[in-house]
Design a protein around this motif. Structure first.
Motif, PDB file in Angstrom:
ATOM      1  N   TYR A  79       0.834  -1.204   0.000  1.00  0.00           N
ATOM      2  CA  TYR A  79       0.000   0.000   0.000  1.00  0.00           C
ATOM      3  C   TYR A  79       0.872   1.260   0.000  1.00  0.00           C
ATOM      4  O   TYR A  79       0.607   2.204  -0.744  1.00  0.00           O
ATOM      5  CB  TYR A  79      -0.935  -0.002   1.208  1.00  0.00           C
ATOM      6  N   GLU A  81       3.872   1.577  -1.123  1.00  0.00           N
ATOM      7  CA  GLU A  81       4.475   1.685  -2.450  1.00  0.00           C
ATOM      8  C   GLU A  81       3.500   2.298  -3.447  1.00  0.00           C
ATOM      9  O   GLU A  81       3.879   3.145  -4.259  1.00  0.00           O
ATOM     10  CB  GLU A  81       4.880   0.289  -2.937  1.00  0.00           C
ATOM     11  N   GLU A  82       2.245   1.879  -3.372  1.00  0.00           N
ATOM     12  CA  GLU A  82       1.227   2.436  -4.268  1.00  0.00           C
ATOM     13  C   GLU A  82       1.034   3.929  -4.007  1.00  0.00           C
ATOM     14  O   GLU A  82       0.890   4.713  -4.947  1.00  0.00           O
ATOM     15  CB  GLU A  82      -0.094   1.689  -4.098  1.00  0.00           C
ATOM     16  N   VAL A  83       1.034   4.313  -2.751  1.00  0.00           N
ATOM     17  CA  VAL A  83       0.888   5.731  -2.403  1.00  0.00           C
ATOM     18  C   VAL A  83       2.057   6.530  -2.958  1.00  0.00           C
ATOM     19  O   VAL A  83       1.874   7.594  -3.569  1.00  0.00           O
ATOM     20  CB  VAL A  83       0.773   5.910  -0.868  1.00  0.00           C
ATOM     21  N   ASP A  85       4.035   5.684  -5.457  1.00  0.00           N
ATOM     22  CA  ASP A  85       3.961   5.682  -6.924  1.00  0.00           C
ATOM     23  C   ASP A  85       2.935   6.694  -7.431  1.00  0.00           C
ATOM     24  O   ASP A  85       3.183   7.394  -8.419  1.00  0.00           O
ATOM     25  CB  ASP A  85       3.620   4.288  -7.453  1.00  0.00           C
ATOM     26  N   ARG A  86       1.781   6.788  -6.751  1.00  0.00           N
ATOM     27  CA  ARG A  86       0.777   7.780  -7.158  1.00  0.00           C
ATOM     28  C   ARG A  86       1.300   9.193  -6.969  1.00  0.00           C
ATOM     29  O   ARG A  86       1.079  10.069  -7.815  1.00  0.00           O
ATOM     30  CB  ARG A  86      -0.522   7.582  -6.376  1.00  0.00           C
ATOM     31  N   ALA A  87       2.008   9.433  -5.871  1.00  0.00           N
ATOM     32  CA  ALA A  87       2.564  10.768  -5.619  1.00  0.00           C
ATOM     33  C   ALA A  87       3.618  11.119  -6.660  1.00  0.00           C
ATOM     34  O   ALA A  87       3.651  12.248  -7.168  1.00  0.00           O
ATOM     35  CB  ALA A  87       3.170  10.831  -4.214  1.00  0.00           C
ATOM     36  N   GLU A  89       3.834   9.929  -9.716  1.00  0.00           N
ATOM     37  CA  GLU A  89       3.152  10.157 -10.999  1.00  0.00           C
ATOM     38  C   GLU A  89       2.488  11.531 -11.013  1.00  0.00           C
ATOM     39  O   GLU A  89       2.541  12.246 -12.017  1.00  0.00           O
ATOM     40  CB  GLU A  89       2.124   9.056 -11.262  1.00  0.00           C
ATOM     41  N   ARG A  90       1.884  11.915  -9.911  1.00  0.00           N
ATOM     42  CA  ARG A  90       1.263  13.244  -9.818  1.00  0.00           C
ATOM     43  C   ARG A  90       2.322  14.335  -9.971  1.00  0.00           C
ATOM     44  O   ARG A  90       2.103  15.324 -10.669  1.00  0.00           O
ATOM     45  CB  ARG A  90       0.538  13.379  -8.475  1.00  0.00           C
ATOM     46  N   CYS A  91       3.471  14.158  -9.336  1.00  0.00           N
ATOM     47  CA  CYS A  91       4.560  15.135  -9.472  1.00  0.00           C
ATOM     48  C   CYS A  91       5.030  15.228 -10.915  1.00  0.00           C
ATOM     49  O   CYS A  91       5.294  16.332 -11.416  1.00  0.00           O
ATOM     50  CB  CYS A  91       5.733  14.756  -8.569  1.00  0.00           C
ATOM     51  N   ARG A  93       3.263  14.574 -13.618  1.00  0.00           N
ATOM     52  CA  ARG A  93       2.234  15.258 -14.406  1.00  0.00           C
ATOM     53  C   ARG A  93       2.276  16.758 -14.161  1.00  0.00           C
ATOM     54  O   ARG A  93       2.168  17.558 -15.105  1.00  0.00           O
ATOM     55  CB  ARG A  93       0.847  14.704 -14.069  1.00  0.00           C
TER      56      ARG A  93
END
Length: 132
Positions: A79, A81-83, A85-87, A89-91, A93
């Motif tokens: 979990y 790691e997923e958080v 990875d999402r952060a 990816e957001r950075c 973008r």
């Protein structure tokens, strides 16, 4: 209990370095070290919380409790790691969006400067051409 660890991401060193790159590389190195320390802290917290969770089941045999600890820690790290990875990816973008916005603003400024220069040149040339 060993936690799941991310492999370090490495890049090939550049041979042609512009001025100021050493400072940037130092910042990147420090940021990577901070990330590694934060991830190690997350692993330690996941293992600590897994032990605390498993202690709620004293009737379980030791082997099953260890399996429960491992599963809990692995799930929590997955979990986390997923958080992360999402952060990330957001950075990425946002960085791409800001880069395109910066290019757009720079293009507008360049067009404005060019038009002001052309207008100034016209105001300097036209009266001279009309007089002579």
């Amino acid at each position: 209990m060993a936690g799941r660890r991310r492999p370090p991401r490495t890049r090939a060193p550049r041979q042609d370095r512009p001025a100021g790159v050493g400072r940037t590389e130092s910042r990147v190195g420090i940021a990577r070290l901070e990330g590694l320390l934060a991830w190690e802290a997350e692993i330690a917290a996941a293992e600590r919380d897994a032990r605390a969770f498993a202690e709620q089941f004293p009737w379980l045999p030791a082997a099953e409790r260890e399996n429960l600890e491992r599963a809990y820690a692995a799930d929590r790290l997955r979990y986390a790691e997923e958080v992360v990875d999402r952060a990330v990816e957001r950075c990425r973008r946002l960085a791409a969006r800001y880069r395109s916005e910066c290019r757009r603003i720079c293009a507008r400024w360049a067009a404005l400067c060019l038009s002001v220069t052309l207008a100034a040149a016209l105001f300097a040339v036209v009266p001279a051409a009309l007089r002579g």
